[in-house]
Design an enzyme around this catalytic site. Sequence first.
Site, short mmCIF file in Angstrom:
data_model
loop_
_atom_site.label_atom_id
_atom_site.label_comp_id
_atom_site.label_asym_id
_atom_site.label_seq_id
_atom_site.Cartn_x
_atom_site.Cartn_y
_atom_site.Cartn_z
N ASP A 172 0.84 -1.21 0.00
CA ASP A 172 0.00 0.00 0.00
C ASP A 172 0.87 1.25 0.00
OD1 ASP A 172 -2.66 -1.21 2.21
OD2 ASP A 172 -1.93 -1.82 0.25
N GLU A 198 3.86 1.65 -1.24
CA GLU A 198 4.43 1.93 -2.56
C GLU A 198 3.38 2.52 -3.51
OE1 GLU A 198 7.98 -1.36 -3.00
OE2 GLU A 198 5.92 -2.06 -2.91
N TYR A 199 2.16 1.95 -3.43
CA TYR A 199 1.08 2.49 -4.25
C TYR A 199 0.85 3.97 -3.92
CZ TYR A 199 -3.63 3.61 -5.71
OH TYR A 199 -4.70 4.25 -6.25
N ASP A 200 0.80 4.27 -2.63
CA ASP A 200 0.57 5.66 -2.23
C ASP A 200 1.66 6.57 -2.78
OD1 ASP A 200 -1.69 4.97 -0.87
OD2 ASP A 200 -0.71 4.82 1.09
N SER A 220 -12.12 9.97 -1.08
CA SER A 220 -10.96 9.33 -0.46
C SER A 220 -10.28 10.35 0.45
CB SER A 220 -9.97 8.93 -1.53
OG SER A 220 -10.15 7.60 -1.89
N LYS A 278 -8.05 5.65 11.60
CA LYS A 278 -8.49 5.32 10.25
C LYS A 278 -8.74 3.81 10.25
CE LYS A 278 -7.33 6.01 5.41
NZ LYS A 278 -7.84 4.71 4.97
N ASP A 291 -9.53 0.15 9.24
CA ASP A 291 -9.18 -0.58 8.03
C ASP A 291 -10.22 -1.66 7.78
OD1 ASP A 291 -7.78 -1.22 5.84
OD2 ASP A 291 -6.10 -2.14 6.87
N ARG A 348 -19.25 1.63 -0.16
CA ARG A 348 -18.70 2.86 -0.70
C ARG A 348 -18.63 2.82 -2.23
NH1 ARG A 348 -13.31 4.14 -1.70
NH2 ARG A 348 -12.87 6.37 -1.82
N TYR A 394 -18.22 7.76 11.27
CA TYR A 394 -17.26 8.84 11.48
C TYR A 394 -17.64 10.15 10.80
CZ TYR A 394 -15.73 7.04 6.97
OH TYR A 394 -15.71 6.60 5.68
N LYS A 441 -9.03 15.90 10.81
CA LYS A 441 -10.06 16.71 10.13
C LYS A 441 -10.13 18.10 10.75
CE LYS A 441 -12.81 12.55 9.40
NZ LYS A 441 -13.87 11.70 9.90
N LYS A 452 -0.75 7.93 7.76
CA LYS A 452 -0.60 6.48 7.60
C LYS A 452 0.51 5.94 8.49
CE LYS A 452 -2.95 4.60 4.31
NZ LYS A 452 -2.71 4.31 3.07
N CYS A 504 5.84 -38.82 10.25
CA CYS A 504 5.97 -37.86 11.35
C CYS A 504 7.44 -37.47 11.53
CB CYS A 504 5.44 -38.49 12.63
SG CYS A 504 5.76 -37.48 14.09
N CYS A 532 8.53 -39.15 15.09
CA CYS A 532 8.59 -40.59 15.37
C CYS A 532 8.54 -41.45 14.11
CB CYS A 532 7.47 -40.98 16.33
SG CYS A 532 5.85 -40.88 15.56
N CYS A 545 -0.20 -37.44 12.90
CA CYS A 545 0.58 -38.59 13.37
C CYS A 545 -0.31 -39.34 14.35
CB CYS A 545 1.85 -38.10 14.07
SG CYS A 545 2.63 -39.35 15.11
N CYS A 561 4.05 -40.85 20.46
CA CYS A 561 5.03 -40.02 19.75
C CYS A 561 5.60 -38.99 20.73
CB CYS A 561 4.33 -39.33 18.58
SG CYS A 561 5.24 -37.96 17.86
#
Length: 707
Positions: free
Chosen positions: A56, A58-60, A105, A141, A143, A162, A252, A324, A348, A442, A445, A460, A465
């Site tokens: 996430d 890296e995407y951001d 978003s 936030k 998830d 959403r 929220y 906010k 984040k 196993c 044994c 087993c 054992c």
Amino acid sequence: MKYNKESQRDLVDLSKLILANKTAKLAIEDQLSQLKKVIVFHEWKYSILNDPVISDFEYDQLFKKLEALEAENPDLLTADSPTQRVSNDLTNDFPTVDHLVPMLSLANSYNAEDLKDFDIQIKKLLLLPEASEIEYTVEPKFDGGGISVIFENDMLVRGATRGNGVAGEEMTKNAKAINSIPLKANFSEEGIRKVELRGEVVIRKDVFNKMNEERAREGLALYANPRNTATGGLRLKDPKEVAKRGLVAFIYQIGYAEDKDGKSVLQNFETHHEGIELLDKLKFNVPVKERKLCKNIDEVIDFCLGWQEKRDNYIYEIDGMVVKVNSLEFQAKCGATSHHPRWAIAFKFRAKQATTKLLNVEYQVGKIGSITPVAKVEPVALAGVTVSSISLHNEEFITSKDLRIGDTVLVERAGDVIPYIVKSMPDLRDGSEQVIDFPKVCPSCSTELVKSEKEAAWRCTNYHCDAQVMQRMIHHVSKDAMNIDGFGKSYIERFHQLGWLKTIADIYRLDYKKIAGLEGFGERSATNLKKAIDLAKNNTLQRLLYSLTIHHLGKKVSSLLAAEIKHVAELKNWTTEKFVDIKDVGPVVAENVIAFFEKEENLQLLEELESLGVNVKQTEDDLPKMVSEDAPLFGKTILFTGTLQTMSRKEAQAKAVAAGAKNISAVSSNLNILVVGEKAGSKLKKAQALGTVQVMTEEDFQKIASS
Ligand code: IVH
């Protein structure tokens, strides 16, 4: 298929180059189209296929780069840019409905610096001096899955996911199945006829873990993480299943509100905080304990960083905080882009996903012989903890994910959700990877492993054992079983190795003189161990039963059985029918208990334990605590109203229970007794109107309850 394997690999490579700022010099237009192309690809992998190939974080970063480039070159902004819409996760399973106003978003921030920049930006937008202080509300936030719920004339009339932010999937029946969303709320008293609320549906981390443990036992596919479990839950076809999933909705935001003339009444509130207070009053689940009203951005930063540290201890998965601007007038002045409001930002937390290498797989033998494969991975930091071992649950998990030794794997750890392997990355293989061969025998044994059709685990079957015997001993002394303080896995392993522990009975035959002489021990620690073991000898029969490691015999059924018998040996003669006559005892556990008592060596073990002084009989604590029928308020329902003078509401309710009554929360025809304190209001009136409720004073109640 939209992308073939080669083009996918190219796009992943390109993403990595962009992130590392290593792309060739290109004209701005080409940079923009490159960025848009990779982002659209990752959005498709994430939202449509549920199969992300980058984290996430890296995407951001990619998204931010695109935003920045577009901000610098506004004339190159195109309508199809990912920044111009929120990502789309609609499926065709439910009818699509429009939100009354779009669900946007959030922009992202990652550190104190970013938050300071945000604060400066807000003041610029509001034309306020740089030194002025803005009031912010900050809350987690969550998830999970975003939802919108609409109330009209006080009734919950519509629930929707959403979706793409403009339209979502209609799931009113499912929304109604979520307990934390009231079916009716008194908005009309506030002059509101129609209102759209926004929130996030989540599932507790412990509930999620339990659910997955159960699924692993039953051989079902595991849920990837709490978020998917929550979003998947919202889309279940059967609302009854939704109700069972333990979903919780946090509200929220008030998205839209109008009065009886269709006029917007959002401006009747001065602040975001006020709106949320109203929802709290109307019994919505709002993050009351988790939020803070901050006087300025420094307080915001402290609060966000504080939560970053304690996020693991929080019962829900959260991936950051949402900041906010509190004043609604300021919010309106700041406005929004088509992607996010300018008056809010997400902070984040540190990444909880990472890639690492799968080095090896080890196999653990459990107390009932199940073989659990455990991945050994190159140690990797995940949300502040170093992870090097990850359970792979069972063979099916390995094959379904096509894991190979040497693979690069994506691992995820969210709070106290057990770390897990999300997937392998076949695109990164160089051919040296090895298929994982699940063992046939196993590892302890060498007995041949078996697997029944109904179960996910290979097992087993050798009751003797070594690994199983040891696991049974570890379970026997554990906290929920015999609870032998200070006696854990490492002692069991050590004493077992010394040849002192061969069966559970040996725990009660330990030679404390010898123990005191061991390296790392002494008189004191040996005496303490003896004390703890002696104490455990007086445990309830319930604990003893649970400590015996009978498959499916959990704490609850142990206590149900302990309540029925005077001596453990009685179970020897029980038939399946007798077991299942007890409510909540099923035939499977019955068969297992019967099988345990059919083994001569187990009967001998119980005899040995008895002769060593371990309690094998029913104790007082094994009997269910029941209120006798002679209790003064036996079988009555009761409700307290008004201000009580001689005791707190809680004390009063406890007293009522002790006297045999059951507390209920509303006046209805089910109510028998209403106890009125000072300033009793509508409840008293309603009870009097019903005419069937016995109304008594606090004094009367005290007298009766103590009689
Ligand atoms: S406020 C207009 N507050 O995060 C304000 N969103 O990345 C936008 N989310 O779509 C949303 N917890 O599904 C807000 N306390 C919170 C939130 C929250 C979770 C989700 C929500 C939103 C997404 C934005």
